[in-house]
Design an enzyme around this catalytic site. Sequence first.
Site, PDB file in Angstrom:
ATOM      1  N   PRO A   2       0.795  -1.417  -0.019  1.00 49.72           N
ATOM      2  CA  PRO A   2      -0.005  -0.078   0.103  1.00 49.72           C
ATOM      3  C   PRO A   2       0.841   1.326  -0.051  1.00 49.72           C
ATOM      4  CG  PRO A   2       0.131  -1.155   2.285  1.00 49.72           C
ATOM      5  CD  PRO A   2       0.764  -1.832   1.467  1.00 49.72           C
ATOM      6  N   GLU A   3       0.230   2.304  -0.555  1.00 58.03           N
ATOM      7  CA  GLU A   3       0.926   3.629  -0.650  1.00 58.03           C
ATOM      8  C   GLU A   3       0.448   4.685   0.523  1.00 58.03           C
ATOM      9  OE1 GLU A   3       0.755   4.934  -4.645  1.00 58.03           O
ATOM     10  OE2 GLU A   3       1.430   2.907  -5.377  1.00 58.03           O
ATOM     11  N   HIS A  93      -1.022 -17.381   7.307  1.00 54.05           N
ATOM     12  CA  HIS A  93      -0.055 -16.184   7.045  1.00 54.05           C
ATOM     13  C   HIS A  93      -0.120 -15.026   8.210  1.00 54.05           C
ATOM     14  CE1 HIS A  93       1.036 -17.996   3.289  1.00 54.05           C
ATOM     15  NE2 HIS A  93      -0.239 -17.922   2.889  1.00 54.05           N
ATOM     16  N   ARG A 112       3.391 -11.802   1.836  1.00 54.89           N
ATOM     17  CA  ARG A 112       4.591 -11.799   1.199  1.00 54.89           C
ATOM     18  C   ARG A 112       5.698 -11.855   2.222  1.00 54.89           C
ATOM     19  NH1 ARG A 112       4.089  -9.817  -4.236  1.00 54.89           N
ATOM     20  NH2 ARG A 112       6.442 -10.014  -4.106  1.00 54.89           N
ATOM     21  N   LYS A 156      17.751  19.247 -10.081  1.00 56.13           N
ATOM     22  CA  LYS A 156      18.234  18.033 -10.262  1.00 56.13           C
ATOM     23  C   LYS A 156      17.819  17.427 -11.828  1.00 56.13           C
ATOM     24  CE  LYS A 156      17.617  16.170  -5.640  1.00 56.13           C
ATOM     25  NZ  LYS A 156      19.130  16.072  -5.377  1.00 56.13           N
TER      26      LYS A 156
END
Length: 287
Positions: A2-3, A93, A112, A156
């Site tokens: 997730p973000e 899990h 994961r 940059k």
Amino acid sequence: MPELPEVETVRRTLIELVAGKRIASVTVKLPRIIQRPAEPEAFAAALAGRTIQTVERRGKFLRIVLDGLVLVSHLRMEGRYGVFPSDEPVELHTHVLFHFDDGTDLRYKDVRQFGTMHLFEPGTEFEMKPLNKLGLEPLDNDAFSAEALRGLLGKKTGLIKPLLLNQEYVVGLGNIYVDEALFLAGIHPERTADSLKKAEWVLLHEAIVSTLAKAVAAGGSSVKSYVNGQGEMGMFQHQLLVYGRKNEPCTNCGRLIEKSVVGGRGTHTCASCQPYPKARKKAVRQV
């Protein structure tokens, strides 16, 4: 994934679910999730008897604030929290269980197994990994401005998309929301940061803030397996303008959305609304 919007949604739901609860004991089934202290037994012992006061966020990290300790948790790819009755069977899990004295558990599940947990004394968590090198917080109205963003990245020579994905510059922006914000700002992801004009930095800042605000309001994006602390899916995926929409018409101009690779990440753009930098036209790779 997730973000930031998904982690913010988890934070908000966890406050409702666990704030004020006292931890009676902790079960660690997968020791490598616990990064600090080194021994999971010490982790469990330190948390026993502590009460969760609130849940905060820094970038993609959760800060579970207890009386006298702070637990920093990173969900990574598949991590999720949920509250269950203590006598309910434990799902596969599930790697860390926080047993409350009211007969419920806060359970951490991670298919994961990439998630991490660190324990700190309050205030010291910002001085050490994983929080000590994080960049601007895009939901912080005081610190995150067009001027601050331009001052950080404006000179940059790197591509703007990988720079926005770098958590040492701006935190919480993952692939979905960078693609969406760049589209809204009309900026191609392969523009170099130093090529952006002052007005474009204003547009980009506005696009980032707007995209994240809408995503948080929608509970995040459930593109894969994300659910919040109450097991609910996010709904922002239904509002995505370019991400995941390869070969679908652009909502602005009707041209088909293209997918390419930028900085090793799948990237969605509209060639009309986000003009490609002429000097780099030969480098594009469609996928």
